[in-house]
Design a protein around this motif. Structure first.
Motif, PDB file in Angstrom:
ATOM      1  N   ILE A 151       0.844  -1.208   0.000  1.00  0.00           N
ATOM      2  CA  ILE A 151       0.000   0.000   0.000  1.00  0.00           C
ATOM      3  C   ILE A 151       0.877   1.254   0.000  1.00  0.00           C
ATOM      4  O   ILE A 151       0.615   2.214  -0.746  1.00  0.00           O
ATOM      5  CB  ILE A 151      -0.928   0.014   1.232  1.00  0.00           C
ATOM      6  CG1 ILE A 151      -1.736  -1.292   1.336  1.00  0.00           C
ATOM      7  CG2 ILE A 151      -1.850   1.222   1.190  1.00  0.00           C
ATOM      8  CD1 ILE A 151      -2.641  -1.561   0.177  1.00  0.00           C
ATOM      9  N   LEU A 152       1.911   1.255   0.830  1.00  0.00           N
ATOM     10  CA  LEU A 152       2.810   2.403   0.922  1.00  0.00           C
ATOM     11  C   LEU A 152       3.531   2.669  -0.398  1.00  0.00           C
ATOM     12  O   LEU A 152       3.852   3.824  -0.718  1.00  0.00           O
ATOM     13  CB  LEU A 152       3.841   2.168   2.028  1.00  0.00           C
ATOM     14  CG  LEU A 152       3.349   2.326   3.458  1.00  0.00           C
ATOM     15  CD1 LEU A 152       4.321   1.686   4.438  1.00  0.00           C
ATOM     16  CD2 LEU A 152       3.144   3.802   3.799  1.00  0.00           C
ATOM     17  N   GLU A 153       3.772   1.629  -1.158  1.00  0.00           N
ATOM     18  CA  GLU A 153       4.475   1.788  -2.430  1.00  0.00           C
ATOM     19  C   GLU A 153       3.510   2.131  -3.570  1.00  0.00           C
ATOM     20  O   GLU A 153       3.702   3.094  -4.302  1.00  0.00           O
ATOM     21  CB  GLU A 153       5.207   0.481  -2.766  1.00  0.00           C
ATOM     22  CG  GLU A 153       6.318   0.117  -1.801  1.00  0.00           C
ATOM     23  CD  GLU A 153       7.615   0.824  -2.106  1.00  0.00           C
ATOM     24  OE1 GLU A 153       7.748   1.346  -3.218  1.00  0.00           O
ATOM     25  OE2 GLU A 153       8.489   0.843  -1.222  1.00  0.00           O
ATOM     26  N   GLU A 154       2.460   1.354  -3.710  1.00  0.00           N
ATOM     27  CA  GLU A 154       1.603   1.433  -4.893  1.00  0.00           C
ATOM     28  C   GLU A 154       0.560   2.550  -4.828  1.00  0.00           C
ATOM     29  O   GLU A 154       0.135   3.073  -5.860  1.00  0.00           O
ATOM     30  CB  GLU A 154       0.901   0.093  -5.109  1.00  0.00           C
ATOM     31  CG  GLU A 154       1.855  -1.059  -5.388  1.00  0.00           C
ATOM     32  CD  GLU A 154       1.149  -2.397  -5.413  1.00  0.00           C
ATOM     33  OE1 GLU A 154      -0.012  -2.447  -5.872  1.00  0.00           O
ATOM     34  OE2 GLU A 154       1.744  -3.399  -4.967  1.00  0.00           O
ATOM     35  N   TYR A 155       0.141   2.912  -3.619  1.00  0.00           N
ATOM     36  CA  TYR A 155      -0.935   3.889  -3.493  1.00  0.00           C
ATOM     37  C   TYR A 155      -0.466   5.256  -3.013  1.00  0.00           C
ATOM     38  O   TYR A 155      -1.284   6.173  -2.882  1.00  0.00           O
ATOM     39  CB  TYR A 155      -2.007   3.374  -2.518  1.00  0.00           C
ATOM     40  CG  TYR A 155      -2.866   2.266  -3.058  1.00  0.00           C
ATOM     41  CD1 TYR A 155      -4.098   2.534  -3.650  1.00  0.00           C
ATOM     42  CD2 TYR A 155      -2.468   0.940  -2.973  1.00  0.00           C
ATOM     43  CE1 TYR A 155      -4.901   1.522  -4.145  1.00  0.00           C
ATOM     44  CE2 TYR A 155      -3.256  -0.082  -3.468  1.00  0.00           C
ATOM     45  CZ  TYR A 155      -4.472   0.211  -4.049  1.00  0.00           C
ATOM     46  OH  TYR A 155      -5.254  -0.798  -4.537  1.00  0.00           O
ATOM     47  N   ALA A 156       0.811   5.406  -2.756  1.00  0.00           N
ATOM     48  CA  ALA A 156       1.310   6.643  -2.154  1.00  0.00           C
ATOM     49  C   ALA A 156       0.878   7.892  -2.920  1.00  0.00           C
ATOM     50  O   ALA A 156       0.444   8.885  -2.324  1.00  0.00           O
ATOM     51  CB  ALA A 156       2.835   6.592  -2.052  1.00  0.00           C
ATOM     52  N   TYR A 196      12.266   5.374   3.350  1.00  0.00           N
ATOM     53  CA  TYR A 196      10.980   5.591   2.671  1.00  0.00           C
ATOM     54  C   TYR A 196      10.842   7.045   2.218  1.00  0.00           C
ATOM     55  O   TYR A 196      10.393   7.312   1.101  1.00  0.00           O
ATOM     56  CB  TYR A 196       9.824   5.215   3.595  1.00  0.00           C
ATOM     57  CG  TYR A 196       8.470   5.376   2.948  1.00  0.00           C
ATOM     58  CD1 TYR A 196       8.010   4.455   2.006  1.00  0.00           C
ATOM     59  CD2 TYR A 196       7.651   6.458   3.253  1.00  0.00           C
ATOM     60  CE1 TYR A 196       6.778   4.600   1.395  1.00  0.00           C
ATOM     61  CE2 TYR A 196       6.413   6.615   2.644  1.00  0.00           C
ATOM     62  CZ  TYR A 196       5.983   5.688   1.720  1.00  0.00           C
ATOM     63  OH  TYR A 196       4.758   5.843   1.105  1.00  0.00           O
ATOM     64  N   VAL A 197      11.235   7.980   3.083  1.00  0.00           N
ATOM     65  CA  VAL A 197      11.164   9.400   2.719  1.00  0.00           C
ATOM     66  C   VAL A 197      12.005   9.673   1.482  1.00  0.00           C
ATOM     67  O   VAL A 197      11.579  10.386   0.566  1.00  0.00           O
ATOM     68  CB  VAL A 197      11.628  10.284   3.896  1.00  0.00           C
ATOM     69  CG1 VAL A 197      11.788  11.733   3.451  1.00  0.00           C
ATOM     70  CG2 VAL A 197      10.636  10.200   5.053  1.00  0.00           C
ATOM     71  N   GLU A 198      13.184   9.106   1.431  1.00  0.00           N
ATOM     72  CA  GLU A 198      14.072   9.295   0.276  1.00  0.00           C
ATOM     73  C   GLU A 198      13.439   8.720  -0.989  1.00  0.00           C
ATOM     74  O   GLU A 198      13.484   9.332  -2.059  1.00  0.00           O
ATOM     75  CB  GLU A 198      15.422   8.630   0.545  1.00  0.00           C
ATOM     76  CG  GLU A 198      16.406   8.723  -0.595  1.00  0.00           C
ATOM     77  CD  GLU A 198      16.820  10.150  -0.912  1.00  0.00           C
ATOM     78  OE1 GLU A 198      17.196  10.401  -2.089  1.00  0.00           O
ATOM     79  OE2 GLU A 198      16.766  11.015  -0.019  1.00  0.00           O
ATOM     80  N   LYS A 199      12.826   7.558  -0.853  1.00  0.00           N
ATOM     81  CA  LYS A 199      12.211   6.899  -2.001  1.00  0.00           C
ATOM     82  C   LYS A 199      11.007   7.673  -2.520  1.00  0.00           C
ATOM     83  O   LYS A 199      10.740   7.715  -3.723  1.00  0.00           O
ATOM     84  CB  LYS A 199      11.797   5.483  -1.609  1.00  0.00           C
ATOM     85  CG  LYS A 199      11.388   4.609  -2.771  1.00  0.00           C
ATOM     86  CD  LYS A 199      11.214   3.167  -2.312  1.00  0.00           C
ATOM     87  CE  LYS A 199      11.033   2.236  -3.496  1.00  0.00           C
ATOM     88  NZ  LYS A 199      10.941   0.815  -3.085  1.00  0.00           N
ATOM     89  N   VAL A 205       4.705  12.341  -1.859  1.00  0.00           N
ATOM     90  CA  VAL A 205       3.637  12.327  -0.873  1.00  0.00           C
ATOM     91  C   VAL A 205       4.181  12.885   0.438  1.00  0.00           C
ATOM     92  O   VAL A 205       5.359  12.695   0.766  1.00  0.00           O
ATOM     93  CB  VAL A 205       3.093  10.890  -0.667  1.00  0.00           C
ATOM     94  CG1 VAL A 205       4.160   9.965  -0.084  1.00  0.00           C
ATOM     95  CG2 VAL A 205       1.844  10.885   0.210  1.00  0.00           C
ATOM     96  N   VAL A 206       3.350  13.600   1.168  1.00  0.00           N
ATOM     97  CA  VAL A 206       3.726  14.106   2.481  1.00  0.00           C
ATOM     98  C   VAL A 206       3.817  12.914   3.439  1.00  0.00           C
ATOM     99  O   VAL A 206       2.886  12.123   3.545  1.00  0.00           O
ATOM    100  CB  VAL A 206       2.701  15.138   2.992  1.00  0.00           C
ATOM    101  CG1 VAL A 206       2.897  15.419   4.480  1.00  0.00           C
ATOM    102  CG2 VAL A 206       2.819  16.422   2.186  1.00  0.00           C
ATOM    103  N   GLU A 229      17.160  13.207  10.919  1.00  0.00           N
ATOM    104  CA  GLU A 229      17.720  12.055  10.216  1.00  0.00           C
ATOM    105  C   GLU A 229      16.730  11.360   9.285  1.00  0.00           C
ATOM    106  O   GLU A 229      17.151  10.601   8.411  1.00  0.00           O
ATOM    107  CB  GLU A 229      18.281  11.055  11.237  1.00  0.00           C
ATOM    108  CG  GLU A 229      19.446  11.626  12.033  1.00  0.00           C
ATOM    109  CD  GLU A 229      20.152  10.600  12.902  1.00  0.00           C
ATOM    110  OE1 GLU A 229      19.931   9.382  12.690  1.00  0.00           O
ATOM    111  OE2 GLU A 229      20.925  11.018  13.783  1.00  0.00           O
ATOM    112  N   THR A 230      15.437  11.617   9.453  1.00  0.00           N
ATOM    113  CA  THR A 230      14.458  10.998   8.553  1.00  0.00           C
ATOM    114  C   THR A 230      13.988  11.940   7.468  1.00  0.00           C
ATOM    115  O   THR A 230      13.681  11.517   6.353  1.00  0.00           O
ATOM    116  CB  THR A 230      13.215  10.517   9.328  1.00  0.00           C
ATOM    117  OG1 THR A 230      12.555  11.649   9.923  1.00  0.00           O
ATOM    118  CG2 THR A 230      13.578   9.512  10.400  1.00  0.00           C
ATOM    119  N   GLY A 231      13.888  13.243   7.785  1.00  0.00           N
ATOM    120  CA  GLY A 231      13.388  14.208   6.814  1.00  0.00           C
ATOM    121  C   GLY A 231      11.880  14.168   6.634  1.00  0.00           C
ATOM    122  O   GLY A 231      11.363  14.661   5.618  1.00  0.00           O
ATOM    123  N   VAL A 232      11.154  13.613   7.603  1.00  0.00           N
ATOM    124  CA  VAL A 232       9.696  13.562   7.490  1.00  0.00           C
ATOM    125  C   VAL A 232       9.113  14.976   7.494  1.00  0.00           C
ATOM    126  O   VAL A 232       9.700  15.915   8.022  1.00  0.00           O
ATOM    127  CB  VAL A 232       9.054  12.738   8.627  1.00  0.00           C
ATOM    128  CG1 VAL A 232       9.424  11.274   8.514  1.00  0.00           C
ATOM    129  CG2 VAL A 232       9.439  13.293   9.998  1.00  0.00           C
TER     130      VAL A 232
END
Length: 284
Positions: free
Chosen positions: A120-125, A150-153, A158-159, A191-194
């Motif tokens: 879901i996180l990949e396909e629907y982001a 994930y943030v980098e990807k 998406v926010v 360190e995450t960049g969220v």
């Protein structure tokens, strides 16, 4: 107006809310009726204050163990089917024939554990305005690493909302609901960049205000350092007289589910009790 899921536009809406010291409410839904009720309430409130393009954030979980809301949408229990149905409804509700067409509808994926909702996180982001990438059950170091990857990807797709540490369920035994420290919040964000962070400030999921204590001072301490980029989970833990302080304390996003579930359940119970003579006739 179409669903708002452009990264820059979503960021701008959150930035405007932060500047105006407004906490945008996030209402979780798990059926069409609740979804429309959320939009209808935003529409009616907008009419009352003379603003027809209010931002409104309907949200849902997917396979979240505590309550996988998209598994409840359809009889088959497939969360992907549930998500497709909810987006289908949102497309209709934001269409030109809908009374809600001017609302700024920003759908949010809540509590997506990457080891359960990776697909879901990949396909629907890109269809969501924002997603909560929740690796808070892992160690702090692993949480940071997974969230940062994930943030980098998903950069500018998406926010991303990330949880600094775990927000516990009310009544969980053997667990300590420890507050997020300023140092933890700063390190996690750096360190995450969220885009948005979820600190633990004493609230618990599905708790009542007399069982958990919202720590306003800790939220203020974190927001003074990081800005108004905080999201509150466990809003039912906050006393009614303290709710107005949340935006000032740094919360730009405020999640609400328990109140909707409780109020809806009470309405159903009241209706049943008022009509027992009808429901319990001999022929039924």
């Amino acid at each position: 107006m179409p669903i708002i899921n452009n990264y820059s536009q979503v960021k701008e809406i959150y930035q405007q809310a932060a500047e105006l010291k407004i906490g945008l409410p996030v209402f979780c839904a798990e059926d069409r009726e609740t979804l429309e009720a959320i939009l209808a309430a935003a529409y009616e409130y907008g009419m009352d204050i003379g603003v027809d393009n209010l931002p409104v954030i309907p949200a849902w979980t997917s396979r979240y163990p505590a309550r996988g809301q998209m598994k409840l949408v359809s009889a088959c229990g497939d969360p992907r089917v549930g998500i497709e149905l909810m987006f289908s409804d949102l497309n209709v509700y934001t269409g030109v024939s809908s009374p809600y067409k001017n609302l700024l509808v920003m759908p949010h994926l809540d509590h997506a554990f990457p080891w359960l909702d990776g697909d879901i996180l990949e396909e629907y982001a890109s269809r969501f305005a924002s997603v909560m990438y929740d690796a808070s059950e892992r160690s702090f170091r692993e949480n940071i690493k997974m969230t940062a990857d994930y943030v980098e990807k998903m950069k500018r797709k998406v926010v991303v909302e990330g949880a600094v540490d775990e927000i516990f369920e009310s009544g969980s035994e053997g667990q300590k609901n420890e507050l997020t420290t300023l140092e933890q919040a700063v390190k996690f964000h750096k360190e995450t960049g969220v885009d948005i962070i979820v600190p633990n400030v004493g609230t618990e999921h599905r708790a009542t205000a007399d069982k958990a204590k919202y720590m306003s001072e800790r939220a203020q301490e974190i927001s003074r350092e990081l800005g108004r980029i905080l999201c509150l989970h466990g809003t039912s833990s906050v006393k009614a007289e303290e709710l107005h302080k949340l935006p000032e304390d740094g919360f730009v996003k405020i999640n609400i589910y328990t109140k909707l579930a409780v109020s809806g359940g009470q309405a159903v119970a009241k209706n049943i009790l008022s009509n027992l003579a009808i429901y319990l006739t001999k022929r039924h």
